[in-house]
Every structure is written in structure tokens, then in C-alpha cells.
Design an enzyme around this catalytic site. Structure first.
Site, PDB file in Angstrom:
ATOM      1  N   ASP A 153     -28.020 -19.040   1.227  1.00 11.92           N
ATOM      2  CA  ASP A 153     -27.320 -19.039  -0.066  1.00 11.92           C
ATOM      3  C   ASP A 153     -26.629 -17.698  -0.335  1.00 11.92           C
ATOM      4  O   ASP A 153     -26.879 -16.702   0.342  1.00 11.92           O
ATOM      5  CB  ASP A 153     -28.336 -19.349  -1.177  1.00 11.92           C
ATOM      6  CG  ASP A 153     -27.658 -19.686  -2.493  1.00 11.92           C
ATOM      7  OD1 ASP A 153     -26.464 -20.046  -2.485  1.00 11.92           O
ATOM      8  OD2 ASP A 153     -28.327 -19.587  -3.546  1.00 11.92           O
ATOM      9  N   ASP A 189     -23.475 -25.419  -6.934  1.00 14.63           N
ATOM     10  CA  ASP A 189     -23.981 -25.601  -8.299  1.00 14.63           C
ATOM     11  C   ASP A 189     -23.135 -26.555  -9.138  1.00 14.63           C
ATOM     12  O   ASP A 189     -22.407 -26.131 -10.044  1.00 14.63           O
ATOM     13  CB  ASP A 189     -24.089 -24.237  -8.991  1.00 14.63           C
ATOM     14  CG  ASP A 189     -25.027 -23.306  -8.249  1.00 14.63           C
ATOM     15  OD1 ASP A 189     -25.712 -23.760  -7.306  1.00 14.63           O
ATOM     16  OD2 ASP A 189     -25.071 -22.107  -8.601  1.00 14.63           O
ATOM     17  N   GLU A 241     -21.050 -16.129   0.086  1.00 11.15           N
ATOM     18  CA  GLU A 241     -19.563 -16.089   0.030  1.00 11.15           C
ATOM     19  C   GLU A 241     -19.035 -14.711   0.421  1.00 11.15           C
ATOM     20  O   GLU A 241     -17.944 -14.663   0.992  1.00 11.15           O
ATOM     21  CB  GLU A 241     -19.098 -16.468  -1.382  1.00 11.15           C
ATOM     22  CG  GLU A 241     -19.427 -17.900  -1.770  1.00 11.15           C
ATOM     23  CD  GLU A 241     -20.920 -18.166  -1.997  1.00 11.15           C
ATOM     24  OE1 GLU A 241     -21.606 -17.238  -2.446  1.00 11.15           O
ATOM     25  OE2 GLU A 241     -21.377 -19.267  -1.699  1.00 11.15           O
TER      26      GLU A 241
HETATM   27  C1  GLC Z   1     -27.589 -20.288  -6.507  1.00 10.46           C
HETATM   28  C2  GLC Z   1     -27.719 -21.542  -5.653  1.00 10.46           C
HETATM   29  C3  GLC Z   1     -28.766 -22.465  -6.256  1.00 10.46           C
HETATM   30  C4  GLC Z   1     -30.085 -21.711  -6.374  1.00 10.46           C
HETATM   31  C5  GLC Z   1     -29.896 -20.437  -7.194  1.00 10.46           C
HETATM   32  C6  GLC Z   1     -31.144 -19.564  -7.219  1.00 10.46           C
HETATM   33  O1  GLC Z   1     -27.070 -20.587  -7.744  1.00 10.46           O
HETATM   34  O2  GLC Z   1     -26.500 -22.211  -5.511  1.00 10.46           O
HETATM   35  O3  GLC Z   1     -28.919 -23.617  -5.469  1.00 10.46           O
HETATM   36  O4  GLC Z   1     -31.035 -22.534  -6.982  1.00 10.46           O
HETATM   37  O5  GLC Z   1     -28.844 -19.655  -6.647  1.00 10.46           O
HETATM   38  O6  GLC Z   1     -31.504 -19.191  -5.928  1.00 10.46           O
END
Ligand code: GLC
Length: 636
Positions: A306, A419, A309
Site C-alpha cells: 500500500d 479507497d 504511489e
Molecule cells: C489506505 C489504503 C486502505 C488502508 C489504509 C490504512 O487508505 O488504501 O486500504 O486500509 O490506508 O492502512
């Protein structure tokens, strides 16, 4: 046929796996304006433009402007131009099919009839590009040729096709145990629970909180005994902290991205201040990838990558500047203009465009400013993990998917679409993103079922689980602070149980169709026009999808609807399914038909000469008998 055209001095993105000698001149049907950094093509009224992977809006991309610039964008509204991924492949379907892959790692703008309805204008920040152009008789063939160019898609383990439950805020072992127990008690199957950032110690990658998960190895084993895999998150930013070995080693070996003065660049994400590993360097990928081994050693066999980007809540340098500029402000004397200026200044800290121009990589031995290779960052983070798994556990498939991506990453992992929100429009979007992702090689994909942001309603979750019944990644995920959305939280237990059981009964079909698409470089989820390329109506259908070779689906995606119109390009057998062993069968003639579908009913259409095998559902894939216990046929 594929041709390659080279302009300027392109950066090798490593997106393609086949070497194609460059052609002279310009691609047929396109005008190239090197000075203006533009590539233009005229569209005729009947042309449909597919592609671009994970973006907002519908299947046909005509009528909007999209920008490839991987962005941590939590608002997936239809006015957005960029989401987390850059997948620069377009497929224009006219009398024949014409594809173009704009292979460049910087920012690219796709104006698809936005400025002028009949003009497709692609503008590049830097006109250094490999353009790959595909000519084929039909869309499926164009996709096959393109996918042969970019290489085989990632294959997850079989259990990854089971249902997964996630939520940002499962704080400890006890909570996770409770989720699994509640699913089991409700008789609803489940294969995985996702661990969000709270399993870590202070959001430090490759650490585990001793307080909340005191024995992750033991807990992983316990969960496996229940048929459940734990899937931890890994974030791109490495917390700055003396004594944290990952940070110390990265600093010492020069593995982090640098600022203008050659110091390790400082940004901030969930852990607070972080450094960003320079994943573009092979030795950094090797190092970072090996760190996943720490969790593999605890029995973990799946990960989600995650914030790659990379997301940048702020840069240290800009924060100082902004805080400095606020110093003289006084609440008693501040006028309204100064108030808005202050708010804007603070807001500008998030993912600031200029910050992405203020740090550097070393790529192929050359120092290069981040924004020039921005869209490759998430790709190479996931590649680091994928390459490490191939090294460390060569005989095992590890679940891996990422938020940011670029074409090429599809060889190492899948994607989830980030998200989204608990909105009906996002239920439809979740399906509309799938074919475009498949075209770009991303077969293992899915959305946050039920929606990540905002509060879900019971009917939305039901319809979403029904609509995404065939997406390879089938995961319910929600944000901290939103209404709880595990399926067992709601009253209609029987409906949820039936849908999830149906998913499990379908897994052998899903897996087989997925593997066929993977091996033959085909589509797993496609628009109707792929099956019926000469049917002008089929080209206009935005809310029905072909799944593999045997099925068409038509999800219900509006609240309170008890049915919908369905366009049938040919005779098909409707299966109105309430459960694996409870469904209506009806042969429908071609044309537009209103098909009732109560909240607990899923509409699946079986194509002529095809059959649908269904297995006996099981509480997890490990207990699933992959042989069909019943086969529904449509032989006429
Ligand atoms: C980002 C991710 C989401 C995750 C959050 C906390 O927003 O896209 O899926 O739950 O971070 O880690």
C-alpha cells in the site's frame, strides 16, 4: 500485428518482455506532433474506446480526460482524472480493433473526446516514448497480441479466490479471532483475514506489535487450523527511527531516495516521517524483497502493498515552509481571505506536485528526478516482493497485490482498486474497472466490497457481494470509523450465507476461467462486445459482463430495484440464483428483457452450448471439493 515506434530517448520501463525492432515513420491513423508532445487520432461516431485500466467512469472512455499520474486519491468521483494506477493501454473498437500502449513512466494526459468529441489527443510531459500499436480483426485478438508483448499475468494461490474479510482497525489477535469465529458461527465461508497497519509496531514495515500480536507465528498457525490465511499490509515508506534495523540498514547502504542535496528524502505517511526505498535499483529490490521473508518465516503467505504511489502526506521541507508562513497569523485580526489562504496552504501539503519533483532515484545507473519515473514506483515495490518470493519460496504461490501499478507489474501481483466509498455508483464502478484491468494484464483484481469510505447499508453490501461474485479478488474492506460491514453484522444472515456459499460453489469455474485467460493471454471479465464484436448494441452495454467463455452477468446496482433490463445479444439461459440449490432456469430470446431479481437473487446467464459446473460449498477453499456436484447446461 504489433509495431513499435520510438520518439525521443525513452526510459526503459521494463513493461514489455518482447523485443520489437522499431518501425520507421509514424503509426497509421495517428498524427504525431513532437514539438507539442502530442499524439492525435480522429475518432468516428461508432468507435468505442476501452482501456486505461483502473480509472473512474464507464467502460467506454469517450468523453473525459484521464491523466496517468499515480495518486493517493480517496475520492473516486467522476470528475477525477487520476487514481492510483497508470495503465496506458487504449483499445479503439471500430470496424477492426486498434490498440495503443504509450510506454513512458511520466505523466500522460488522455483527452478522449473531452476537448473535441471526435479527437483522441494524448499529451506527454516528456516526449520520450515507446509507442506500441496493435492492429487486429477483433478486440479479443488485439488484447491477446498486446498481452503477449507484456508477458504472462500473475497467478495467486488457489485460496486467494476464497472470500476475504478486512477492515482498517482490527486491533489485535482477539478481534481477528472474533471475526473468524463469527463467520464460522454464521455458517458463512471465509479464507482470509487481512491485517491492516495496526498489526505493526508503530507502523514500521516488517515488525509486529508485541502487545497486540504477541505470537504471530502461533496465531497464524491457529488461524490456518481454521482454514484462514492472515494477509498483512506492507507500506512503501520506511519509518525514520534510529535503532529500527530496516531504517538503519537502508540509510547505511544508500537504499533510500535522495533529495536535491543528496540527503535521504524525508516525507511523511502513517508512521510519521519516512524514507522511501529506491525500488528502481535492483539491489534495493533484493534487500526490501528479502524482508518479506521475516513474515514468511512466521507462516504468512499473502501480502498487500500500500501507499506506493507513493502517498506523501507531507514533505519535511514543505511542512517547515508552511508552518513558517503561518507564524504571523493572528486569529483576532485575520480576515476571511487570509483564512482561506491559510486553509489552502495547509491543504497543499498533501501529495504536493512539487514535492514529487524534489527527490531522486538511480535508474539504470543514472540519477533521475522522481516525477520522470513516478508511475514506476508501486510497480517496482511489488516487483521487489515478487522477485523475492521467486527466490525464497520458488515452489509456492504467494498472494500479492498492490494499490499503485504500471503495466509490467501484472507479472508480479494483482491490484485492488483502493479507497472507494459505500455508494451504489461505486458498486457499478467496481465491475466496470475489471475489463480495463484485464486488457492491461491485471487479471487478479477486485474492489473493496461494500465500499471503504462511508457507511454501508445492508442492501448495498448484498448487491455488491452479488455483483462482484466473479471478481478473482473477493474481499470486504472498510475504513476505520465507518459502520462495521462484516457480513454477519446484518439481519439477512441467510441471504449472506447463500451468496458466499454460491461464490465457493463457483470457485472451480472462476479458477478455470481465470487460468485459461492467464495461459492464453485472454480476458477473464470482458465487455459484451468482446463476445459479440459485430453487435452494435452490445458495444453500448456498460453494465453487463462476460465471465470466461460460458457466462454473462447483469448485476443489479440501484437501491430498491427488484429487477433490471438486460440486453441479450443471443439466446441465453437465465439462472436466477438464490442459492446453489435454489434457482430458476429460463431460456430467454435475444433482445431487451426486463428480468426480476429480488435482493437475494443473482442473475447469471449461460451461453448456448455451454455448461456451468457448481461444487458443493465449503467453509474454506481447503475443504472444497473441486469436482462439480451439479452441472447446469444449455445445450440447445
Ligand atoms: C489506505 C489504503 C486502505 C488502508 C489504509 C490504512 O487508505 O488504501 O486500504 O486500509 O490506508 O492502512
Amino acid at each position: 500485428m504489433i509495431q513499435r515506434f520510438v520518439f525521443g530517448n525513452p526510459i526503459d520501463t521494463e513493461a514489455v518482455v518482447k523485443a520489437i525492432a522499431p518501425s520507421e515513420g509514424v503509426p497509421e491513423g495517428w498524427e504525431i506532433d513532437e514539438a507539442g508532445h502530442r499524439i492525435t487520432r480522429n475518432l468516428v461516431a461508432a468507435d468505442v474506446v476501452y482501456g486505461l485500466g483502473e480509472t473512474v467512469r464507464g467502460l467506454n472512455k469517450r468523453g473525459w480526460q484521464y491523466i496517468s499520474n499515480n495518486t493517493d486519491e480517496p475520492h473516486h468521483t467522476e470528475d477525477r482524472r487520476s487514481l492510483y494506477a497508470s495503465q496506458n493501454f487504449l483499445l479503439i473498437l471500430g470496424d477492426t480493433a486498434h490498440g495503443i500502449f504509450v510506454d513512458t513512466p511520466g505523466r500522460v494526459t488522455f483527452d478522449i473526446g473531452y476537448t473535441k468529441p471526435d479527437d483522441l489527443v494524448i499529451t506527454l510531459d516528456d516526449f520520450d516514448v515507446n509507442l506500441y500499436v496493435v492492429e487486429a480483426g477483433d478486440p479479443a485478438e488485439a488484447v491477446r497480441e498486446f498481452r503477449q508483448l507484456i508477458g504472462k499475468s500473475y497467478i495467486p494461490p488457489r485460496w486467494a479466490f476464497g472470500f476475504g474479510q478486512s477492515r482498517w482497525s482490527y486491533m489485535n489477535e482477539a478481534e481477528v479471532r472474533d471475526v473468524v469465529k463469527s463467520y464460522r458461527e454464521a455458517g458463512m465461508p471465509i479464507d482470509s483475514v487481512y491485517l491492516d497497519i495496526d498489526y505493526m509496531d508503530s507502523y514500521k514495515d516488517f515488525t509486529v506489535s508485541e502487545e497486540r500480536f504477541p505470537d504471530l507465528a502461533g496465531f497464524t498457525k491457529e488461524m490456518r487450523g481454521e482454514g484462514v490465511h492472515l494477509v498483512p499490509i506492507i507500506d512503501a515508506g520506511v519509518k525514520m527511527e534510529n535503532g529500527y534495523d530496516v531504517c538503519d540498514e537502508g540509510k547505511e547502504k544508500g537504499y533510500f531516495c535522495k533529495d536535491e542535496s543528496g540527503e535521504d528524502f524525508v516525507g511523511a505517511v502513517w508512521p510519521g516521517k519516512v524514507h522511501f526505498p529506491d525500488f528502481l535499483k535492483p539491489e534495493v529490490r533484493e534487500w526490501f524483497g528479502s524482508l518479506y521473508g521475516r513474515l514468511l518465516d512466521l507462516g504468512i503467505d499473502g501480502f498487500w502493498n500500500d501507499m506506493n504511489e507513493p502517498a506523501l502526506f507531507y514533505s519535511q521541507k514543505r511542512l517547515k515552509e508552511v508552518l513558517g508562513s503561518l507564524q504571523g497569523l493572528d486569529a483576532d485580526t485575520m480576515d476571511i481571505d487570509s483564512f482561506f489562504a491559510m486553509a489552502e496552504r495547509v491543504g497543499s501539503l498533501f501529495n504536493n506536485k512539487e514535492d514529487y519533483k524534489s527527490f531522486y532515484h538511480t535508474y539504470h545507473g543514472q540519477k533521475i528526478r522522481h516525477d520522470k519515473v513516478h508511475n514506476l514506483y508501486g510497480f517496482n515495490m511489488t516487483r521487489a516482493a515478487g522477485e523475492a518470493f521467486a527466490r525464497m519460496v520458488p515452489d509456492k504461490r504467494i498472494l500479492l497485490f498492490s494499490r499503485a501499478s504500471y503495466i509490467g507489474m501484472h507479472r508480479y501481483g494483482g491490484v485492488w482498486t483502493g479507497d472507494n466509498s459505500s455508494w451504489w455508483s461505486h458498486l457499478l464502478l467496481s465491475m466496470q474497472q475489471q475489463p480495463a484491468l484485464n486488457m492491461c494484464g491485471f487479471l487478479f483484481a477486485g474492489s473493496d466490497i461494500g465500499g471503504f469510505n462511508c457507511d454501508v447499508t445492508e442492501d448495498l453490501l448484498i448487491r455488491w457481494l452479488e455483483a462482484d461474485l466473479f471478481t478473482p479478488l473477493y474481499r470486504n474492506h472498510s475504513a476505520k470509523g465507518t459502520r462495521r460491514q462484516e457480513a454477519y453484522q446484518f439481519g439477512s444472515q441467510e441471504t449472506f450465507r447463500n451468496i458466499l456459499n454460491l461464490r465457493y460453489a463457483l470457485i472451480p469455474y472462476i479458477y478455470h476461467a481465470f487460468m485459461k485467460a492467464q495461459q492464453e493471454d485472454g480476458m477473464y471479465i470482458s465487455p459484451l462486445s468482446f463476445g459479440f464484436p459485430h453487435d452494435a448494441r452490445a458495444r453500448q452495454v456498460e453494465d453487463q459482463f462476460l465471465i470466461g467463455e460460458a457466462l454473462m452477468i447483469a448485476p443489479v446496482y440501484t437501491q430498491n430495484a427488484t429487477g433490471r433490463y438486460v440486453y441479450l445479444p443471443e439466446r441465453m439461459k437465465l439462472l436466477r440464483m438464490r442459492a446453489v440449490d435454489d434457482y430458476d432456469e429460463e431460456v430467454l430470446e435475444p433482445g431487451d428483457t426486463y428480468v426480476p431479481a429480488a435482493l437475494n437473487e443473482v442473475l447469471i446467464f449461460l451461453r448456448q452450448g455451454k455448461s456451468l459446473p457448481l461444487s458443493e460449498p465449503a467453509e474454506s477453499t481447503s475443504a472444497l471439493d473441486w469436482n462439480a456436484s451439479r452441472v447446469i447446461r444449455f445445450d440447445d
